[in-house]
Scaffold this active site. Sequence first.
Site, mmCIF file in Angstrom:
data_model
loop_
_atom_site.group_PDB
_atom_site.id
_atom_site.type_symbol
_atom_site.label_atom_id
_atom_site.label_comp_id
_atom_site.label_asym_id
_atom_site.label_seq_id
_atom_site.Cartn_x
_atom_site.Cartn_y
_atom_site.Cartn_z
ATOM 1 N N HIS A 60 -4.726 2.809 -8.578
ATOM 2 C CA HIS A 60 -3.798 2.733 -7.600
ATOM 3 C C HIS A 60 -2.328 2.094 -8.066
ATOM 4 C CE1 HIS A 60 -2.241 3.468 -3.526
ATOM 5 N NE2 HIS A 60 -2.068 2.177 -3.457
ATOM 6 N N SER B 213 2.072 4.522 -2.277
ATOM 7 C CA SER B 213 1.122 4.017 -1.155
ATOM 8 C C SER B 213 1.872 4.072 0.093
ATOM 9 C CB SER B 213 0.737 2.874 -1.646
ATOM 10 O OG SER B 213 -0.375 2.218 -1.250
ATOM 11 N N GLU C 124 -7.729 5.905 -8.005
ATOM 12 C CA GLU C 124 -7.136 5.113 -6.748
ATOM 13 C C GLU C 124 -7.994 4.015 -6.154
ATOM 14 O OE1 GLU C 124 -4.068 5.786 -5.682
ATOM 15 O OE2 GLU C 124 -3.734 7.886 -5.770
#
Length: 484
Positions: free
Chosen positions: A365, A154, A272
């Site tokens: 995610h 990320s 995600e």
Amino acid sequence: MPPEPVPDWQEQREAMAFGPACPQPESRSQSIYATELGAVSEDCLSLNVWAPEGVRDAPVFVWIHGGSLTTGAGSQPMYDGARLAREQGLVVVTLNYRLGVLGYLAHPGLSAESEQGISGNYGLMDQILALEWVERNIGAFGGNSENVTVAGESAGALSVVLLMTSPKARGLFDKAIAQSAYMVTMGALKDEANGLPSAESVGSDLAERMGVDDIDALRAMPADKLVRLSGKAGFFPFAVIDDVYLTDQMVATFDKGEQAPVPVLAGFNEGEIRSLRFLLPPIPKQDAYEMAIRNGYGELADTFLSLYPSDSLESSMLATTRDAMYGWTAERLAASQALQGFPSFFYLFDHGYPAADRAGLHAFHASEIPYVFGTASEAVAPWPEIPDTDEERDLSRAMMAYWASFARDGRPVAEGAAEWPSYGERATGMVFAERPQSWPMLARDRFALHEEVVCRRRGASDIPWNWNVGVLSPPLPPKDSKCQ
């Protein structure tokens, strides 16, 4: 201010506890990403090292935590490097870097203080100083300073991309791993660019909204108050094109072949956006959806609707945001490095397990992180509980081996698991579902669509890309021969 190295010392030094986390907002208790940080301090640039006993010249794996450049720390239990070090023979390093307004504020007053006339990018400066420390000192822990892999997820993966494009980081690492990176539009320090205001003007506006006149007044605020007020004022931290640490948009640097000349492993997760619903626009009615797509995508609308149809609106919108941000970035990294002749490896994490799937969070995610580190037992509630089964352990062992072998010699290999082909003309990637499996032309049609959209917007020079997609898309600029 730019970070300063700690003074050298000669005596023995106690280093068995994690350093304090950088100032940041408190975790929302119901967020699956909530974590206990312990001590917090502005003096937070510290590193954590795990090494196998007696090792020499081991590959070095440097992990940069995620958290939207706003939250997180290298001490979070999920990033514990003990098992990677012990079972895979790596020296594992995690680090902290300044976050939020303390890590990424640009302001004319700060630029005036700088010998280089710049501001912002302080968190990136911290990461570079940490890598310089690794280069000088990791040999004392048994690591090979000439075999360093920088990795992250990320915002940590975004940081990996920024390091790949920063001339100040050149030569500080030898391979790169980017898990769910997002190569979105950056603002320039002093000028409007790509539809974004200058970073200095954003900083000046922030100070005004916080009711202060100058940098001295900002520095007089306690750090926790500064973090709290900047969040209320809507400050969003991001890197800045300052012509010193970053000289162009990330994607432009890759197009010019000016990025770090290193092998790359990059990928994204199927779900995600399931845990990042704040990135998803309100879901419209079916006819309004189709109208918005046709208004936004013009002659590409039919292609868009074939990939993201209106008869499954929520799934299509989740996939649109996922692919425009994370999927496109991952494949762009692999394709760009392959074009330059460097080994490149692409993946999709599509693994679910009962607790996550029941919560509607299939392959969410960051859900791959415990498998990469072998830290499933550290993933405590509200993170969906990972079952202690042979299947889960086998997948984790395979992913640990792939990641470690890539750090070792630039090729992901796992004994007893599928061969991971390099990215090339067939755009082959690896899918991690129940088990690893290679997949020719993985996500290729979706990548081609978003690549053309980004290319056209870049050509128009007054439209940001990636965030404003799907039903939020402004009319697409006209066809451009460069974007075929």
